[in-house]
Design a protein around this motif. Sequence first.
Motif, PDB file in Angstrom:
ATOM      1  N   MET A  85     -19.657  25.051  30.553  1.00 59.27           N
ATOM      2  CA  MET A  85     -21.065  24.655  30.429  1.00 59.27           C
ATOM      3  C   MET A  85     -21.319  24.080  29.038  1.00 59.27           C
ATOM      4  O   MET A  85     -20.462  24.146  28.162  1.00 59.27           O
ATOM      5  N   TYR A 158     -27.373  27.028  31.391  1.00 63.63           N
ATOM      6  CA  TYR A 158     -26.731  27.753  32.493  1.00 63.63           C
ATOM      7  C   TYR A 158     -26.591  26.850  33.713  1.00 63.63           C
ATOM      8  O   TYR A 158     -27.579  26.354  34.247  1.00 63.63           O
ATOM      9  N   ASP A 159     -25.353  26.630  34.132  1.00 62.44           N
ATOM     10  CA  ASP A 159     -25.117  25.795  35.311  1.00 62.44           C
ATOM     11  C   ASP A 159     -23.877  26.320  36.037  1.00 62.44           C
ATOM     12  O   ASP A 159     -22.744  25.959  35.704  1.00 62.44           O
ATOM     13  N   ALA A 160     -24.125  27.193  37.023  1.00 68.36           N
ATOM     14  CA  ALA A 160     -23.025  27.866  37.727  1.00 68.36           C
ATOM     15  C   ALA A 160     -22.115  26.871  38.441  1.00 68.36           C
ATOM     16  O   ALA A 160     -20.932  27.153  38.653  1.00 68.36           O
ATOM     17  N   PHE A 167     -19.644  32.341  38.371  1.00 67.17           N
ATOM     18  CA  PHE A 167     -21.003  32.662  37.937  1.00 67.17           C
ATOM     19  C   PHE A 167     -21.974  32.766  39.108  1.00 67.17           C
ATOM     20  O   PHE A 167     -21.860  32.019  40.095  1.00 67.17           O
ATOM     21  N   LYS A 170     -28.013  30.063  40.291  1.00 69.02           N
ATOM     22  CA  LYS A 170     -29.443  30.224  40.012  1.00 69.02           C
ATOM     23  C   LYS A 170     -30.200  30.350  41.335  1.00 69.02           C
ATOM     24  O   LYS A 170     -29.864  29.695  42.312  1.00 69.02           O
ATOM     25  N   LEU A 182     -32.740  34.170  31.952  1.00 73.09           N
ATOM     26  CA  LEU A 182     -32.554  32.906  31.235  1.00 73.09           C
ATOM     27  C   LEU A 182     -33.804  32.525  30.461  1.00 73.09           C
ATOM     28  O   LEU A 182     -34.909  32.534  30.999  1.00 73.09           O
ATOM     29  N   TYR A 187     -31.705  28.690  29.685  1.00 73.38           N
ATOM     30  CA  TYR A 187     -30.703  28.946  28.644  1.00 73.38           C
ATOM     31  C   TYR A 187     -30.264  30.405  28.547  1.00 73.38           C
ATOM     32  O   TYR A 187     -31.060  31.313  28.775  1.00 73.38           O
ATOM     33  N   VAL A 188     -28.997  30.613  28.177  1.00 73.09           N
ATOM     34  CA  VAL A 188     -28.539  31.941  27.775  1.00 73.09           C
ATOM     35  C   VAL A 188     -28.786  32.052  26.271  1.00 73.09           C
ATOM     36  O   VAL A 188     -28.240  31.257  25.496  1.00 73.09           O
ATOM     37  N   SER A 192     -31.638  36.950  26.568  1.00 75.90           N
ATOM     38  CA  SER A 192     -31.077  37.145  27.907  1.00 75.90           C
ATOM     39  C   SER A 192     -30.585  38.585  28.061  1.00 75.90           C
ATOM     40  O   SER A 192     -30.614  39.146  29.147  1.00 75.90           O
ATOM     41  N   CYS A 218     -24.683  37.800  35.608  1.00 73.80           N
ATOM     42  CA  CYS A 218     -24.350  36.373  35.514  1.00 73.80           C
ATOM     43  C   CYS A 218     -22.911  36.098  35.931  1.00 73.80           C
ATOM     44  O   CYS A 218     -22.642  35.149  36.652  1.00 73.80           O
TER      45      CYS A 218
END
Length: 221
Positions: A85, A158-160, A167, A170, A182, A187-188, A192, A218
Motif C-alpha cells: 500500500m 488502506y487498500d486491501a 487484509f 473495507k 481508519l 488512513y492507518v 487506529s 485489519c
Amino acid sequence: MKRYLWRISAIVILITGTIALAGVRETKHNFTSATYSPNAYFTGARQVCVFCHTAHNGDQATGALWNHETNPPLYTTYSSNTIDMTISQPHEGSLVCLSCHDGTLAVNSLNNVPGPGGAGTYGDPGGAALDGSGKLTASSSAFIGTDLSNDHPVGITYDASKDPGAFQPKTGVSTSYPDKLLDDGIYVECNSCHNPHDNTYSNFLIESNANSDLCMRCHIK
Ligand code: HEC
Ligand code: HEC
Ligand code: HEC
Ligand code: HEC
C-alpha cells in the motif's frame, strides 16, 4: 499463607482495575498530576484538557479544537520489500500524537494558554520523561522520535485489494471493522490503535490486544 497472598493480589487487581476504567484524568495524559503522570507533569497547571484542546481559537487544520502547538518535521517513514500500500507522511490522526511524542515540541507549548495569555507555555516541567524545556527526552519509553521506520507504519492509505487475502476488506460502514479504525475512513494512523483518553487496556489502546485481536481487525494471518 498462599491463600492470603492470593486475596491481597485479588484486591490489588480490583483497585487497579477500577483506576484503569476511569477517563483521561486518571491516566498519564493528565499532565497536571504527579500522581497519575509521575514522569511528566507541570507544576502550576490545573486544567487537564487544555494541554490538547481549547474552547476557543482551536487549530482548524488539525480539528478537535486542537490547542497543542504542531510544527511537523519531515518524518522518516516505514519501508520494506513487502509493503504493497502507499505510505506517506503522517496525517492528522498521527500528527496530533507526534506533536508531543516525536520530542521536537514541548508538551506544555499551547496555542491558547488559560487566561488572557494567547500562545505560550503552561506550568513548569517535572518528572524524568521531560527535559528542562518540557520536551519528551529520548530516554523515555514514550519517545517515538522523528524516525518512524521502526514503528508500525502510519500514513498508510488502506487498500486491501493491493494485498489480496492478507487484509480485511473495507466494509464502507464506519461502525464496522476495519473501517472503524481508519482515520477519516481511509488512513492507518496512531488513532487506529490508540485512544488518548482511555487507558483501560493499557498503552492507551482502543481495545484489548489479547490473542492479538486488535491486529486481526485489519490483518488476516
Ligand atoms: C494528551 C492529549 C489529550 C488530552 C489531555 C485530552 N484529549 Fe481529547 N482528544 C485528543 C486527541 C488526539 C483527539 C482526536 C482523536 C482522534 O482523532 O481519534 C481528541 C478528541 C477529542 C474529542 C472529539 C472526538 C471524541 O473522542 O469524541 C473530544 C470531545 C475530546 N477530545 C474531549 C476531551 C476532554 C473533555 C478532555 C479533558 C477531560 C480531553 N479531551 C483531553 C487528545 C487529548
Ligand atoms: C500534549 C502532549 C501529548 C499528546 C498530544 C499525546 N501524548 Fe501520549 N504521552 C505524553 C506524555 C508526556 C506521556 C507520559 C510519558 C511518561 O510517563 O513517560 C504520554 C504517555 C503516552 C503513552 C504511555 C506510554 C507509557 O510509557 O506508559 C502512550 C501509549 C501514549 N502517550 C500515546 C499517545 C497517542 C497515541 C497519542 C495521540 C492519539 C498521544 N499519546 C498524544 C504526551 C502526549
Ligand atoms: C497498528 C497499531 C498501532 C499503531 C498504528 C500505533 N501503535 Fe502505539 N502501540 C501499539 C501497541 C499494540 C502498543 C503496546 C506495545 C507493548 O505492549 O509493548 C503500543 C505502544 C505505544 C507506546 C508505549 C511505548 C512503547 O513503545 O511500547 C507509545 C508511546 C505509542 N504506542 C505511541 C504511538 C504513536 C505516537 C503512534 C503513531 C505514530 C502509534 N503508537 C501507532 C499499537 C499501535
Ligand atoms: C488499522 C489496521 C491495522 C491494524 C489494527 C494493524 N495493522 Fe499492521 N499494517 C496495516 C497495514 C495497512 C499495513 C501495510 C501493509 C502493506 O502495505 O502491505 C500494515 C503493516 C504491518 C507490518 C509490516 C508488513 C510489511 O510488509 O513490512 C507488520 C509487521 C504489521 N503490520 C503488524 C501488525 C501487528 C503486530 C498489529 C497489532 C499490534 C497490527 N499490524 C495492527 C494495518 C493494520
